[in-house]
Write an enzyme that holds these catalytic residues in place. Structure first.
Site, short mmCIF file in Angstrom:
data_model
loop_
_atom_site.label_atom_id
_atom_site.label_comp_id
_atom_site.label_asym_id
_atom_site.label_seq_id
_atom_site.Cartn_x
_atom_site.Cartn_y
_atom_site.Cartn_z
N CYS A 1 34.28 -29.48 -1.92
CA CYS A 1 35.64 -28.93 -2.04
C CYS A 1 36.53 -29.82 -2.89
O CYS A 1 36.62 -31.03 -2.67
CB CYS A 1 36.25 -28.78 -0.63
SG CYS A 1 37.92 -28.12 -0.66
N CYS B 1 44.14 -33.21 1.88
CA CYS B 1 43.33 -32.92 3.07
C CYS B 1 42.64 -34.19 3.52
O CYS B 1 42.36 -35.07 2.71
CB CYS B 1 42.28 -31.85 2.72
SG CYS B 1 41.46 -31.13 4.16
N GLU C 1 49.54 -25.39 -3.60
CA GLU C 1 49.23 -24.14 -4.28
C GLU C 1 49.07 -22.97 -3.32
O GLU C 1 48.68 -23.14 -2.17
CB GLU C 1 47.95 -24.31 -5.11
CG GLU C 1 48.14 -25.35 -6.21
CD GLU C 1 46.97 -25.45 -7.17
OE1 GLU C 1 47.20 -25.37 -8.38
OE2 GLU C 1 45.82 -25.60 -6.72
N SER D 1 34.45 -22.50 8.78
CA SER D 1 33.72 -22.95 7.59
C SER D 1 32.44 -23.62 8.06
O SER D 1 32.42 -24.80 8.37
CB SER D 1 34.58 -23.94 6.79
OG SER D 1 35.68 -23.26 6.25
N LEU D 2 31.38 -22.83 8.12
CA LEU D 2 30.13 -23.32 8.73
C LEU D 2 29.30 -24.11 7.71
O LEU D 2 29.06 -25.29 7.89
CB LEU D 2 29.35 -22.13 9.28
CG LEU D 2 28.16 -22.48 10.17
CD1 LEU D 2 28.61 -23.11 11.47
CD2 LEU D 2 27.33 -21.23 10.46
N HIS D 3 28.84 -23.43 6.69
CA HIS D 3 28.21 -24.04 5.51
C HIS D 3 26.85 -24.69 5.71
O HIS D 3 26.21 -25.05 4.73
CB HIS D 3 29.14 -25.04 4.82
CG HIS D 3 30.48 -24.49 4.47
ND1 HIS D 3 30.65 -23.23 3.96
CD2 HIS D 3 31.73 -25.03 4.57
CE1 HIS D 3 31.95 -23.03 3.76
NE2 HIS D 3 32.61 -24.08 4.13
N CYS E 1 46.43 -16.38 -0.06
CA CYS E 1 45.73 -17.55 0.45
C CYS E 1 46.72 -18.71 0.49
O CYS E 1 47.22 -19.16 -0.54
CB CYS E 1 44.54 -17.86 -0.45
SG CYS E 1 43.63 -19.31 0.07
N GLY F 1 44.17 -27.93 2.77
CA GLY F 1 44.44 -28.51 4.08
C GLY F 1 43.68 -27.89 5.23
O GLY F 1 43.03 -26.86 5.09
N GLU F 2 43.78 -28.56 6.39
CA GLU F 2 43.12 -28.09 7.61
C GLU F 2 44.22 -27.62 8.57
O GLU F 2 44.94 -28.44 9.15
CB GLU F 2 42.30 -29.24 8.21
CG GLU F 2 41.78 -29.00 9.61
CD GLU F 2 41.03 -27.67 9.78
OE1 GLU F 2 40.12 -27.36 9.00
OE2 GLU F 2 41.40 -26.92 10.72
N ASN G 1 32.05 -22.45 -6.05
CA ASN G 1 32.93 -22.48 -7.22
C ASN G 1 32.98 -23.89 -7.77
O ASN G 1 33.34 -24.82 -7.05
CB ASN G 1 34.34 -22.02 -6.85
CG ASN G 1 34.35 -20.55 -6.46
OD1 ASN G 1 33.88 -19.70 -7.20
ND2 ASN G 1 34.88 -20.24 -5.29
N SER H 1 41.54 -20.36 9.04
CA SER H 1 40.20 -20.89 8.77
C SER H 1 40.17 -22.37 9.11
O SER H 1 41.07 -23.12 8.75
CB SER H 1 39.88 -20.69 7.28
OG SER H 1 38.60 -21.20 6.98
N CYS I 1 38.09 -20.18 -4.17
CA CYS I 1 37.90 -21.00 -2.96
C CYS I 1 37.47 -22.40 -3.32
O CYS I 1 36.53 -22.60 -4.07
CB CYS I 1 36.76 -20.45 -2.09
SG CYS I 1 36.95 -18.77 -1.62
N CYS J 1 35.29 -32.70 2.56
CA CYS J 1 34.07 -31.89 2.42
C CYS J 1 33.56 -32.07 0.99
O CYS J 1 34.34 -32.01 0.04
CB CYS J 1 34.34 -30.41 2.71
SG CYS J 1 34.96 -30.14 4.39
#
Ligand code: SAH
Length: 372
Positions: A121, A114, A94, A223-225, A107, A169-170, A300, A201, A343, A118
């Protein structure tokens, strides 16, 4: 047929000479094709009016200009658009276009599925199918330009002005293809977006961050979080491999950062998990010495997600602590939630088949082909 989209210049040149272009003419041909493909978005060799007809026929005989195919387009009530695309071999992924006043952000995905899992996600629940090719990554910008009528790339009032590699993905686990794709996006005679307007990112693949700075040179988002290893281990499992101290050290050493070129830290607001005011203060402490922007992202939701979004009041208090310490900390407005385009909501149906399944499918196709 081999597509020219996404080939780095040296490979494009080799492909042309293999197709019969004389060595001497190759550099000029590369330049001409590059301009047609990325500045004008040509989908057909026949439209390349400054190339001799024989040459166009030669190209069309063995090569294509194929890019990802649009399977579906969805448009959110807020104007966000999401395309489900199909790449080589049928893998689906996507891309999301987010229009804002004065700019438009695309985006882009770097993998189908992935590996990172996480916990918050949606993409993380889809196992990795494969890396996207450079053509499939840069091709997402081209598909968006097709759909938005946004050619030529060098136009005055372009709609796609920024790219973020924040889709599926990363990106740092698909380094070479991402690097090639960003080079095409950033080329002034290519997709013509400046490197500062392209943001890669990462969830924190520490050994690749330095290389990204040196070899790719785009803007960086992390992406700290979470601000404590126990919590980050639980929600971003990659932290067990590369803990916070190493991640932040690699940010401090990121080539080219300054107050004018800050690193963005993304922080998803999860109710009761990472949103305490003590967390906000610890975040400020961790950021010391790093030219940083902090992007607070309201969580989200997606079907079956094990978290809730923090209360609005809590997000505001959290943001205030970060702001007062001198860090810009905009709260990211959720966009495209109604079409699952916000996101962390992206996912496709594509699954990786086991080799045994693939064999079985091949066999049944062959059986079907056998004369009855
Ligand atoms: N793997 C890379 C690229 C994905 S970026 C990375 O992790 O940075 C996608 C961004 O959306 C990341 O910051 C991710 O943590 C965030 N995100 C994931 N799920 C989310 C959700 N449900 N709500 C809000 N943000 C989410």
């Amino acid at each position: 047929m081999k597509s020219l989209v996404g080939l780095p210049t040296d490979e494009l040149r080799r492909t042309l000479t293999d197709a019969g272009v004389p060595e001497k003419a190759a550099p000029m041909r590369v330049r001409q094709l590059w301009n047609w493909i990325y500045v004008h978005g040509a989908c057909d060799f026949a439209t390349m009016s400054n190339l001799a007809k024989d040459f166009r026929t030669l190209l069309a005989d063995s090569l294509s200009l194929a890019r990802p195919e649009v399977v579906t387009e969805q448009i959110s009530t807020d104007g966000t658009r999401k395309w489900l695309l199909r790449g080589e071999g049928g893998a689906e992924f996507e891309t999301v276009f987010i229009p804002e006043t004065g700019r438009g952000t695309l985006c882009v995905s770097s993998q189908v599925g992935c590996t990172l899992t996480c916990r918050f996600c949606h993409t993380g629940t889809q196992r990795l199918v494969r890396n996207l090719s450079a053509g499939e990554i840069a091709g997402q910008v081209m598909v968006a330009r097709d759909a938005l009528g946004d050619w030529p790339s060098t136009g005055e009032s372009r709609r796609v002005t920024n790219v973020v590699l924040m889709g599926m993905g990363e990106p740092l686990y698909n380094f070479e293809n991402v690097k090639t794709a960003i080079a095409i996006m950033a080329d002034g005679d290519g997709l013509a977006l400046s490197k500062r307007r392209i943001t890669l990112s990462t969830a924190g693949v520490v050994p690749m961050i330095k290389r990204a700075g040196e070899e790719i040179g785009s803007s960086l988002a992390i992406s700290l979080h979470a601000v404590r290893d126990e919590i980050r281990d639980a929600i971003v499992p990659l932290n067990k491999k590369y803990p916070l101290s190493e991640l932040l050290a690699s940010c401090r050493a990121y080539p080219g950062i300054s107050n004018a070129r800050r690193i963005t830290f993304e922080y998803v607001m999860l109710k009761g998990v990472n949103d305490s005011l003590a967390d906000a203060r610890e975040l400020v402490r961790l950021m010391r010495g790093i030219p940083a922007k902090i992007n607070l992202i309201p969580f989200n939701p997606w079907p079956g997600a094990p978290y809730q979004c923090s209360e609005w009041e809590q997000i505001e208090k959290f943001a205030e602590i970060v702001n007062r310490a001198g860090y810009a900390s905009p709260v990211r407005t959720p966009r495209g939630r109604d079409i699952m385009a916000a996101c962390g909501q992206l996912k496709s149906e594509t699954v990786k088949q086991r080799a045994s399944e693939r064999m079985a499918e091949l066999r049944s196709v062959e059986l079907a082909r056998m004369p009855g």
